[in-house]
Write a protein that holds these residues in place. Structure first.
Motif, PDB file in Angstrom:
ATOM      1  N   GLY A  25       0.791  -1.224   0.000  1.00 46.41           N
ATOM      2  CA  GLY A  25       0.000   0.000   0.000  1.00 46.41           C
ATOM      3  C   GLY A  25       0.818   1.265   0.000  1.00 46.41           C
ATOM      4  N   VAL A  26       0.322   2.287   0.703  1.00 53.41           N
ATOM      5  CA  VAL A  26       0.939   3.610   0.664  1.00 53.41           C
ATOM      6  C   VAL A  26       2.043   3.774   1.696  1.00 53.41           C
ATOM      7  N   ARG A  27       2.205   2.836   2.601  1.00 54.84           N
ATOM      8  CA  ARG A  27       3.149   3.006   3.705  1.00 54.84           C
ATOM      9  C   ARG A  27       4.520   2.408   3.438  1.00 54.84           C
ATOM     10  N   LYS A  28       4.585   1.347   2.617  1.00 57.88           N
ATOM     11  CA  LYS A  28       5.851   0.673   2.381  1.00 57.88           C
ATOM     12  C   LYS A  28       6.063   0.486   0.884  1.00 57.88           C
ATOM     13  N   ALA A  29       7.323   0.477   0.496  1.00 59.44           N
ATOM     14  CA  ALA A  29       7.651   0.310  -0.915  1.00 59.44           C
ATOM     15  C   ALA A  29       7.466  -1.134  -1.343  1.00 59.44           C
ATOM     16  N   ALA A  30       7.161  -1.312  -2.607  1.00 60.77           N
ATOM     17  CA  ALA A  30       6.997  -2.653  -3.157  1.00 60.77           C
ATOM     18  C   ALA A  30       8.353  -3.321  -3.319  1.00 60.77           C
ATOM     19  N   ASP A  31       8.421  -4.610  -2.979  1.00 57.97           N
ATOM     20  CA  ASP A  31       9.630  -5.404  -3.186  1.00 57.97           C
ATOM     21  C   ASP A  31       9.361  -6.398  -4.305  1.00 57.97           C
ATOM     22  N   LEU A  32       9.813  -6.050  -5.500  1.00 57.28           N
ATOM     23  CA  LEU A  32       9.512  -6.855  -6.677  1.00 57.28           C
ATOM     24  C   LEU A  32      10.369  -8.116  -6.760  1.00 57.28           C
ATOM     25  N   THR A  33      11.330  -8.257  -5.860  1.00 57.40           N
ATOM     26  CA  THR A  33      12.213  -9.421  -5.898  1.00 57.40           C
ATOM     27  C   THR A  33      11.613 -10.625  -5.187  1.00 57.40           C
ATOM     28  N   LYS A  34      10.493 -10.447  -4.481  1.00 59.33           N
ATOM     29  CA  LYS A  34       9.953 -11.531  -3.671  1.00 59.33           C
ATOM     30  C   LYS A  34       8.455 -11.759  -3.933  1.00 59.33           C
ATOM     31  N   PRO A  35       8.111 -12.227  -5.117  1.00 57.57           N
ATOM     32  CA  PRO A  35       6.704 -12.576  -5.345  1.00 57.57           C
ATOM     33  C   PRO A  35       6.340 -13.833  -4.565  1.00 57.57           C
ATOM     34  N   LEU A  36       5.112 -13.900  -4.095  1.00 57.00           N
ATOM     35  CA  LEU A  36       4.635 -15.126  -3.460  1.00 57.00           C
ATOM     36  C   LEU A  36       4.458 -16.229  -4.486  1.00 57.00           C
ATOM     37  N   ASP A  37       4.128 -15.819  -5.704  1.00 58.51           N
ATOM     38  CA  ASP A  37       3.976 -16.788  -6.785  1.00 58.51           C
ATOM     39  C   ASP A  37       4.158 -16.068  -8.110  1.00 58.51           C
ATOM     40  N   LYS A  38       4.769 -16.750  -9.057  1.00 54.34           N
ATOM     41  CA  LYS A  38       4.950 -16.214 -10.407  1.00 54.34           C
ATOM     42  C   LYS A  38       4.803 -17.364 -11.395  1.00 54.34           C
ATOM     43  N   ARG A  39       4.022 -17.136 -12.439  1.00 59.64           N
ATOM     44  CA  ARG A  39       3.815 -18.172 -13.444  1.00 59.64           C
ATOM     45  C   ARG A  39       4.002 -17.583 -14.834  1.00 59.64           C
ATOM     46  N   THR A  40       4.714 -18.300 -15.672  1.00 62.38           N
ATOM     47  CA  THR A  40       4.927 -17.900 -17.058  1.00 62.38           C
ATOM     48  C   THR A  40       4.296 -18.942 -17.964  1.00 62.38           C
ATOM     49  N   TYR A  41       3.405 -18.507 -18.831  1.00 64.02           N
ATOM     50  CA  TYR A  41       2.660 -19.421 -19.702  1.00 64.02           C
ATOM     51  C   TYR A  41       3.263 -19.383 -21.098  1.00 64.02           C
ATOM     52  N   LYS A  42       3.429 -20.541 -21.681  1.00 67.39           N
ATOM     53  CA  LYS A  42       4.090 -20.666 -22.975  1.00 67.39           C
ATOM     54  C   LYS A  42       3.078 -20.984 -24.070  1.00 67.39           C
ATOM     55  N   GLY A  43       3.578 -20.996 -25.288  1.00 65.67           N
ATOM     56  CA  GLY A  43       2.711 -21.283 -26.421  1.00 65.67           C
ATOM     57  C   GLY A  43       1.813 -20.100 -26.745  1.00 65.67           C
ATOM     58  N   GLY A  44       0.645 -20.397 -27.296  1.00 58.34           N
ATOM     59  CA  GLY A  44      -0.276 -19.330 -27.682  1.00 58.34           C
ATOM     60  C   GLY A  44      -1.276 -18.977 -26.618  1.00 58.34           C
ATOM     61  N   THR A  45      -1.053 -19.447 -25.376  1.00 56.79           N
ATOM     62  CA  THR A  45      -2.007 -19.214 -24.296  1.00 56.79           C
ATOM     63  C   THR A  45      -1.531 -18.082 -23.401  1.00 56.79           C
ATOM     64  N   LEU A  46      -2.325 -17.039 -23.294  1.00 57.16           N
ATOM     65  CA  LEU A  46      -1.983 -15.890 -22.466  1.00 57.16           C
ATOM     66  C   LEU A  46      -3.063 -15.664 -21.420  1.00 57.16           C
ATOM     67  N   PRO A  47      -2.692 -15.277 -20.198  1.00 57.29           N
ATOM     68  CA  PRO A  47      -3.706 -14.940 -19.191  1.00 57.29           C
ATOM     69  C   PRO A  47      -4.430 -13.655 -19.570  1.00 57.29           C
ATOM     70  N   THR A  48      -5.752 -13.668 -19.462  1.00 56.33           N
ATOM     71  CA  THR A  48      -6.564 -12.512 -19.854  1.00 56.33           C
ATOM     72  C   THR A  48      -7.300 -11.862 -18.681  1.00 56.33           C
ATOM     73  N   CYS A  49      -7.582 -12.646 -17.628  1.00 54.20           N
ATOM     74  CA  CYS A  49      -8.327 -12.124 -16.486  1.00 54.20           C
ATOM     75  C   CYS A  49      -8.157 -13.088 -15.322  1.00 54.20           C
ATOM     76  N   HIS A  50      -8.540 -12.655 -14.119  1.00 59.32           N
ATOM     77  CA  HIS A  50      -8.408 -13.504 -12.937  1.00 59.32           C
ATOM     78  C   HIS A  50      -9.356 -13.033 -11.858  1.00 59.32           C
ATOM     79  N   SER A  51      -9.625 -13.922 -10.891  1.00 58.09           N
ATOM     80  CA  SER A  51     -10.558 -13.612  -9.814  1.00 58.09           C
ATOM     81  C   SER A  51     -10.206 -14.438  -8.582  1.00 58.09           C
ATOM     82  N   ILE A  52     -10.250 -13.805  -7.400  1.00 57.02           N
ATOM     83  CA  ILE A  52      -9.943 -14.456  -6.131  1.00 57.02           C
ATOM     84  C   ILE A  52     -11.241 -14.695  -5.374  1.00 57.02           C
ATOM     85  N   ASN A  53     -11.390 -15.886  -4.799  1.00 49.10           N
ATOM     86  CA  ASN A  53     -12.564 -16.188  -3.985  1.00 49.10           C
ATOM     87  C   ASN A  53     -12.387 -15.551  -2.616  1.00 49.10           C
TER      88      ASN A  53
END
Length: 546
Positions: free
Chosen positions: A79-107
């Motif tokens: 948020g507004v109080r602390k800087a983002a640390d881009l070196t430590k994602p909780l999860d990262k996924r790279t999709y190959k081929g012709g499939t690209l992520p278009t949208c997402h939703s969290i329950n």
């Protein structure tokens, strides 16, 4: 990034002012793809942003998910109080081929420190269920593309449920899935359950319950977005055919609909109290639709291109009681003697009401972002809607031709621009006239081509031209009706704020309690601190302080 509030018109702003104070871009709180590897901005799908909050004992309960190109990221959000640390994602996924992520939703209903159910939609039509915390769950729906072969445009969990979610596709169809059902590798067979004007709903014809549980077919063209009302009883859908359709989710009955002024609709949102629906799209307008009255009650003119996202701001939308004159935070009351009693910093806004006969006032604020790289903030009150008086017109039975219809529409816009002093209005008469008159140009080009083509080509081109003619004529014939009133027949809103905040088109807008979050197609997710919420921000890597 350049400039601030006082910069030139084409400079990217790093702050903007409203009546409650100044919103500031928190540069150290910016999220983006860490590698910064180049990718084709124009070909990739829009960058989307999702949030959730879980008490995991880390001191940073908020989590953010966003997609950029072929990649999907899941980070702690500071948020507004602390800087983002881009070196430590909780999860990262790279999709190959012709499939690209278009949208997402969290329950949000099941999210916890032990696990988060995250849906990801893809360009080839598949839907993946993953858990970015546990990383040991992965299910794929429509894996063989037997249900739908087109891009997933929108995903959402049915509010308050553990296993049910909806997926919309560019085919114009929407499917209800039960996450708990086992996968089936045979094509579904459907039977009609319900139908009405512009929609059909089917169930799967099988001996046992299987996915998809229901199939909705809405309008013509892509189903671009849908949104549940706050109480989850209704669902609003917008399509490329320019229609907003609002359904009772349980009975699947159509509650009401409206038509865009021109072109498709791309985005939709509900007011916090469920009384209004706002849409945006290819007519460069934002449109306010009344749920109770089932009609358009206002439009907003401030964007210079297609509107990508609309979002009500529940933290600056207020229900005002009649016994008080001012609503706001504790800090606001300390400032009462030094500034006008207008809007508070969190703003449970402050319209003055007095007297025994005064009624409860409601002031609504919503934001919009578009392909013109601008952020606009809008406001309206129920009083302003009630007080607006449309012009009195004499109705005739004369059927207008296509050219007369477009001319009438152009005159309406020109009249509006003149009355509001809008010398450089984005939605001017020439732009709309060209949209409606493009048919004649297309027809002329087709005539020249027909001379060189075969008889079969002639037939195909004539058929296409006739369809275009009928579609544009149909759009023009609806203007001036309750489904699509003329510009001067409803209240025209002017933006409180209209600022260029990015170099590439904007694709996301999320209103949070202490900030507004935006994203652009370059892959940058920006945090704008609300007035009074800017603190000392420490960089996790360099120790920089702002």
């Amino acid at each position: 990034m350049a400039a601030s509030e006082g910069g030139g018109k084409d400079e990217v702003k790093t702050q903007f002012g409203t009546r409650e104070g100044t919103y500031k871009l928190m540069t150290l709180s910016e999220y983006s793809w860490p590698s910064r590897a180049p990718y084709n901005v124009q070909c990739c799908h829009p960058v989307r942003v999702s949030f959730t909050s879980v008490d995991d004992g880390s001191g940073c309960n908020d989590k953010i998910c966003f997609n950029v190109g072929r990649e999907l990221y899941f980070y702690p959000y500071k948020g507004v109080r602390k800087a983002a640390d881009l070196t430590k994602p909780l999860d990262k996924r790279t999709y190959k081929g012709g499939t690209l992520p278009t949208c997402h939703s969290i329950n949000q209903f099941t999210a916890s420190a032990q696990g988060i159910s995250l849906l990801v939609g893809f360009s080839a039509g598949q839907v993946q269920l993953i858990d970015p915390i546990r990383k040991d769950i992965s299910k794929i729906y429509n894996e063989e593309r037997l249900i739908d072969k087109t891009k997933v445009t929108c995903l959402a969990w049915v509010p308050g449920t553990e296993h049910m979610f909806l997926a919309a596709h560019s085919s114009g169809q929407m499917y209800l899935y039960n996450e708990g059902l086992p996968p089936v590798n045979t094509p579904p067979h459907y039977q009609l359950l319900k139908q009405g004007d512009g929609y059909q709903i089917f169930t799967c014809k099988s001996k046992s319950t299987r996915n998809p549980v229901f199939r909705w077919v809405l309008g013509e063209g892509s189903l671009n977005e849908f949104a549940f009302s706050t109480d989850a009883k209704f669902i609003a859908c917008v399509s490329q055919d320019g229609f907003l359709r609002v359904f009772d989710y349980d009975t699947m009955d159509l509650h009401g609909s409206m038509k865009s002024y021109f072109g498709g609709l791309s985005c939709v949102c509900w007011s916090p109290d469920g009384k209004y629906v706002v849409v945006g799209g290819e007519d460069d307008l934002v449109t306010v639709w009344s749920f109770m009255d089932k009609k358009v009650v206002a439009r907003g003119h401030g964007h210079g291109s297609w509107v990508s996202v609309v979002s009500f701001d529940p933290f600056t939308t207020a229900v005002l009681q009649n016994e008080s004159t001012l609503y706001g935070s504790d800090d606001d009351f300390s400032l009462m003697n030094s500034r006008e009693r207008s809007y508070s910093s969190h703003s449970r806004t402050s319209i003055i009401s007095s007297g025994e006969n005064s009624i409860t006032q409601v002031s609504y604020r919503f934001g919009s972002v578009g392909q013109d790289t601008h952020l606009c903030l809008w406001e309206f009150t129920e009083d302003s809607l009630r007080m607006f008086q449309p012009p009195i017109r004499t109705r005739t039975n004369t059927t207008l031709s296509l050219g007369q219809t477009s001319l009438s529409q152009s005159n309406n816009i020109a009249s509006h621009n003149k009355s509001t002093g809008n010398a450089t209005g984005h939605l001017d008469s020439s732009s709309i006239s060209s949209k409606f008159s493009s048919l004649s140009l297309t027809t002329d080009k087709h005539k020249d081509k027909h001379k060189k083509d075969s008889v079969s080509s002639k037939s195909s081109m004539h058929s296409h031209s006739n369809k275009m003619h009928l579609r544009i004529l149909e759009e023009g014939s609806r203007v001036g009706t309750q489904v699509c009133p003329r510009l001067d027949e409803v209240l025209m809103l002017e933006p409180l704020v209209a600022k260029k905040i990015a170099q590439e088109r904007l694709t996301a807008l999320v209103c949070r309690e202490d900030c507004i979050v935006t994203a652009c197609q370059e892959g940058f997710v920006s945090t704008w601190a609300r007035p009074g919420k800017v603190g000392v921000v420490h960089s996790a890597t360099s120790g920089t302080v702002v």
